[in-house]
Design an enzyme around this catalytic site. Structure first.
Site, short mmCIF file in Angstrom:
data_model
loop_
_atom_site.label_atom_id
_atom_site.label_comp_id
_atom_site.label_asym_id
_atom_site.label_seq_id
_atom_site.Cartn_x
_atom_site.Cartn_y
_atom_site.Cartn_z
N ASP A 198 -10.94 -6.21 6.07
CA ASP A 198 -9.93 -5.24 5.66
C ASP A 198 -10.41 -4.45 4.45
O ASP A 198 -10.37 -3.22 4.47
CB ASP A 198 -8.59 -5.93 5.38
CG ASP A 198 -7.50 -4.93 5.02
OD1 ASP A 198 -6.93 -4.33 5.94
OD2 ASP A 198 -7.25 -4.75 3.82
N SER A 238 11.18 0.27 8.12
CA SER A 238 10.67 -1.01 7.66
C SER A 238 11.75 -2.07 7.78
O SER A 238 12.93 -1.78 7.58
CB SER A 238 10.22 -0.91 6.19
OG SER A 238 9.76 -2.16 5.71
N ARG A 239 11.35 -3.28 8.11
CA ARG A 239 12.32 -4.38 8.18
C ARG A 239 12.63 -4.96 6.81
O ARG A 239 13.65 -5.61 6.62
CB ARG A 239 11.79 -5.48 9.10
CG ARG A 239 11.83 -5.12 10.58
CD ARG A 239 11.26 -6.23 11.43
NE ARG A 239 9.83 -6.42 11.19
CZ ARG A 239 9.08 -7.33 11.80
NH1 ARG A 239 9.64 -8.14 12.68
NH2 ARG A 239 7.79 -7.43 11.54
N LYS A 245 -5.95 2.76 7.13
CA LYS A 245 -7.10 2.03 7.64
C LYS A 245 -6.78 0.53 7.71
O LYS A 245 -5.96 0.05 6.93
CB LYS A 245 -8.33 2.30 6.75
CG LYS A 245 -8.21 1.75 5.32
CD LYS A 245 -8.62 0.30 5.25
CE LYS A 245 -8.25 -0.32 3.93
NZ LYS A 245 -8.37 -1.78 3.92
N ILE A 268 0.83 -1.21 0.00
CA ILE A 268 0.00 0.00 0.00
C ILE A 268 0.86 1.25 0.00
O ILE A 268 0.52 2.27 -0.61
CB ILE A 268 -0.99 0.00 1.19
CG1 ILE A 268 -2.06 1.09 1.00
CG2 ILE A 268 -0.26 0.17 2.51
CD1 ILE A 268 -2.97 0.87 -0.19
#
Length: 311
Positions: free
Chosen positions: A171, A39-40, A93, A17
């Site tokens: 979702d 971020s990993r 969201k 996203i």
């Protein structure tokens, strides 16, 4: 606005996203510049990248705002720490894993004097605000929501979405509920639900909801993640003065079968326009009614086990 006047932004969670929507919207807009990414697994070439959220907070005190694009179950702690550092916070969201977490964040943001923005991106689709305006003063007799898509296409390899706190078919379904609660007045009430759980997953793959508006109009919603071919994201509202239909997730608006709105998708561009306005005016926008409807669906829902889901 020059680059030096843009709001320094961090982005946490460099996944699908973020790459598909958030990064292009920021880069093509005039209000923000991405200075850091956390971020990993993913990186943003034009930003300083961190694997540790705590190290980011220590190192980049110049960053003023953060977009949290991580799965919802880890957002509360990240948002709480960001608020404590005085950062303005954008929540993808669904905004949190529970209503309690969401409401706690709203209280923390208010006490700290920072902006909290629960985005609900589908509310920024082209037809949603015109639909709300058209419905003003009309008596709604019935609403039907059909939200069916292919999970393999839109959420490939995203195991977290099937785990506890991952929402499953809600979702995408919460997008429909966010539109619903934006275009009709008052609280929406869930009366009953039927939830289909694959026997090898912890979250539903399909759901049927029976609801009603505050005025008593019946509302049904069908959510399904098993639809192949053309995808369906429709809301039909019957009134005493005609029928309204929002199609393609709110991108298209029809009145009595005649198309009234069709324009290029700018949902996420509008989200960042709104976030910038909220920051400048020191306000928040944190409506959690769509999340409450999902919680009520689980509370009232009958659980039915269906065949296993195989990626």
């Amino acid at each position: 606005m020059t680059s030096s006047q843009k709001i320094a932004l961090a982005l946490a969670g460099v996944g699908k996203i973020a790459r598909d929507q958030h990064i292009p919207s920021v880069e093509n807009g005039g209000d923000f510049t991405i200075k850091a990414a956390i971020s990993r697994n993913g990186k943003i070439d034009s930003a300083e990248n961190f694997e540790s959220y705590e190290k980011f907070l220590e190192a980049r005190g110049d960053v003023r705002a953060i977009s949290l694009c991580t799965p919802p179950e880890v957002r509360f702690d990240m948002a709480k720490k960001a608020i404590a550092e005085g950062l303005d916070v954008l929540l993808e969201k669904p905004p949190a894993a529970t209503i309690g977490e969401a409401q706690a964040l709203a209280e923390l943001a208010h006490a700290a004097g920072v902006t909290l923005f629960a985005t609900w991106h589908s509310r920024f689709a082209n037809g949603v605000e015109p639909a709300r305006e058209w419905l003003l003063g009309k008596t709604i007799s019935k609403i039907e929501i059909t939200w069916k898509e292919d999970v393999r296409r839109w959420h490939p390899g995203q195991a977290w979405i099937w785990e506890a706190g991952g929402f499953g078919v809600f979702d995408p379904g919460i997008n429909a509920l966010s539109i619903l609660t934006a275009i009709i007045p008052g609280q929406t009430i869930v009366e009953k639900a039927l939830l289909h759980f694959p026997e090898n997953r912890q979250q539903p793959i399909a759901a049927s909801l029976v609801m009603k508006s505050a005025a008593g109009a019946p509302i049904t919603a069908e959510f399904d993640w098993r639809q192949e071919g053309p995808q369906t994201w429709d809301i039909v509202v019957e009134t005493d003065q005609g029928t309204l239909r929002l199609a393609k997730g709110g991108a298209e608006l029809y009145i009595d079968g005649k198309q009234a709105i069709e324009a290029p998708d700018r949902e996420y561009a509008r989200i960042y326009d709104r976030f910038a306005d909220l920051i400048r005016t020191r306000q928040s926008d944190a409506d959690f009614q769509p999340l409450r409807l999902v919680a009520d669906a689980f509370l009232t829902g009958e659980r039915r086990i269906v065949e296993p889901f195989v990626e």
